[in-house]
Design an enzyme around this catalytic site. Structure first.
Site, PDB file in Angstrom:
ATOM      1  CG  ASN A 112      -1.859   1.199   1.248  1.00 27.14           C
ATOM      2  OD1 ASN A 112      -2.456   1.518   0.205  1.00 27.14           O
ATOM      3  ND2 ASN A 112      -2.012   1.859   2.376  1.00 27.14           N
TER       4      ASN A 112
ATOM      5  CG  HIS B 106      -0.910   6.260   4.449  1.00 27.48           C
ATOM      6  ND1 HIS B 106      -2.285   6.238   4.377  1.00 27.48           N
ATOM      7  CD2 HIS B 106      -0.600   7.118   5.438  1.00 27.48           C
ATOM      8  CE1 HIS B 106      -2.778   7.040   5.305  1.00 27.48           C
ATOM      9  NE2 HIS B 106      -1.777   7.589   5.962  1.00 27.48           N
TER      10      HIS B 106
ATOM     11  CG  ASP C 111      -3.186   3.539   6.590  1.00 20.77           C
ATOM     12  OD1 ASP C 111      -3.172   2.940   5.507  1.00 20.77           O
ATOM     13  OD2 ASP C 111      -3.988   4.453   6.856  1.00 20.77           O
TER      14      ASP C 111
END
Ligand code: GAR
Length: 226
Positions: free
Chosen positions: A111, A113, A149
């Site tokens: 991911n 972020h 996250d």
């Protein structure tokens, strides 16, 4: 160009898809070890779907508004598996994946972020960085775990927060870093240089610190408007 040995990347999106575009451009401009075999969006109107179609990449929509949470994830799982991915790359996919989903792809989901994790998990990161009076902000790429996250960080790039910054100016500066960083990390993964064992990340066998590699942009590139 796709080869049999290429790392098969599925990109999960939900919006503009500028990071997807950075990955598409990267595969066009360089001889990469990965190829993007599919793009899945949780929104039917995501502009990233058009970017994928323009690049002749297969797309799937799993509209989160058409399902309850459990059915959504089940449909997403089917869609992802249909592409037989080596790596799943989240790029603006704004749905939280459950532990059941993540466990199916251990250390196979990345991911991006827009903050210097562990600061500013969640949404509105640029606004919150400005409100907190931060002098530095930035981007993180991390492995995805069930913790939002919160997975092991692979790399970060810091950008300055300037005195007259507003959300959009700061966001653009972070985007420039995002668009450079994500293809870089995906290529490391594809080359099998990146490993994550028991939440310890290594690159070329070297253990990374808890905040991952601290990188700087090689040149200031004005590609925030992808
Ligand atoms: C990017 O800034 C990405 O870092 C962020 O969404 C944006 C997507 O932009 N992701 C998150 O906030 C995930 N928690 P894009 O659709 O133009 O790539």
């Amino acid at each position: 160009m796709e080869t049999n040995s290429a790392c098969r990347v599925v990109v999960l999106i939900g919006g503009n898809g500028s990071n997807l575009q950075a990955l598409i451009d990267d595969t066009r401009q360089h001889n990469r070890s990965y190829s993007i075999v599919g793009v899945i969006s949780h929104r039917p109107d995501a502009y990233g779907l058009i970017r994928a179609q323009n690049a002749s990449i297969a797309t799937t929509v799993v509209d989160h508004r058409q399902y309850d949470a459990q059915a959504f994830e089940s449909a997403l799982l089917d869609a992802v598996k249909a592409y037989s991915p080596t790596l799943i790359v989240m790029a603006g996919f704004m749905r939280i994946l459950t532990a059941e989903f993540v466990d199916q792809f251990p250390t196979q989901i990345l991911n991006i972020h827009p903050s210097l994790l562990p600061k500013f998990r969640g949404l509105h990161t640029h606004q919150r960085a400005l409100e907190a009076g931060e002098t530095e902000h930035g981007v993180s790429v991390h492995y995805v775990t069930k913790e939002l996250d919160g997975g092991p960080i692979i790399a970060q790039i810091k950008v300055p927060v300037l005195p007259d910054d507003e959300v959009d100016t700061l966001k653009d500066r972070v985007f420039t870093a995002e668009h450079w960083l994500y293809p870089q990390v995906v290529e490391w993964y594809a080359q099998k240089r990146l490993k994550c064992v028991e939440n310890i990340v290594t690159l070329d066998g070297e253990r990374l610190g808890p905040l991952g590699l601290q990188l700087t942009l090689p040149t200031v590139r004005s590609n925030a408007n992808l």
